[in-house]
Design an enzyme around this catalytic site. Sequence first.
Site, PDB file in Angstrom:
ATOM      1  CG  HIS A 178      -1.516   1.528   1.307  1.00  0.00           C
ATOM      2  ND1 HIS A 178      -1.441   1.861   2.675  1.00  0.00           N
ATOM      3  CD2 HIS A 178      -2.555   2.060   0.593  1.00  0.00           C
ATOM      4  CE1 HIS A 178      -2.119   3.124   2.566  1.00  0.00           C
ATOM      5  NE2 HIS A 178      -2.887   3.284   1.321  1.00  0.00           N
ATOM      6  CB  SER A 179       0.633   4.271   0.486  1.00  0.00           C
ATOM      7  OG  SER A 179       1.200   5.418   0.439  1.00  0.00           O
ATOM      8  N   GLY A 180       3.479   3.907   0.257  1.00  0.00           N
ATOM      9  CA  GLY A 180       4.931   3.690   0.263  1.00  0.00           C
ATOM     10  C   GLY A 180       5.268   2.483   0.372  1.00  0.00           C
TER      11      GLY A 180
END
Length: 244
Positions: free
Chosen positions: A76-78
């Site tokens: 997720h995301s980073g």
Amino acid sequence: MATFVLVPGFWLGAWEWDIVAERLRAAGHEAHPLTRLGIGERAAEATPETGLRDEVADIVGYLRQHRLSDVVLVGHSGGNMPVTGVADAAPELISRLVYVDTGPMPSGQGAIEFNPPAAQAAQRQLVADEGAGWLLPVPTFDAAADPVNLAGISEADLERMQTLGTPQPFRTVTDPLERPNDKLPVPASGICCTFTPEQITELAGVNPIFGLMTQLEMHPLPTGHWPMLSRPDDLAALLAEIGK
């Protein structure tokens, strides 16, 4: 049934995946939510030297220690950076990558380079002023100030994000991921929450970061940037479908 390993983005621990993991297990899948090195309950393990290479080695070590294979590795995301590095380092263990509201970065770039120069400079200044020179402080999770990214998240979960979030070792944000090439070594999917597949296609021609996302099999899930909190049932169902 599939084996899912769920990697958070910045600041938050494995707890962000609790409901999704519960739903996947109820459907008969195996689910392993991970807390990244130096975050959450592992914050004491962080040092100024904790970087992306350490995160990749940590996750590969987890997979090998638990004898996991044919893994659907979700970032997720980073979390996009370590999961891409894991796939490069141990492709034999991974059946598919899934990027949740994120995507792979070009070789030689760090996660920070997804942001425009002014935002990068602001992050570096924040680390210098409030993060002892090596930690990226937890942001203020204020839905009124950030209605797009925080859409659909309850007040209780926003409070948990603020309370349980821990500063991010900044090298994990800035370290470049050196890759053999820009082609992903395993099949990969993207779940689009704050952007649409059509927007990715439009941006791909002008920005090489988005260009790499054209490698992904795209799935829309309109919501905020944390769908595991805003739409956990729908995210779990979509992951199960992708993991077939």
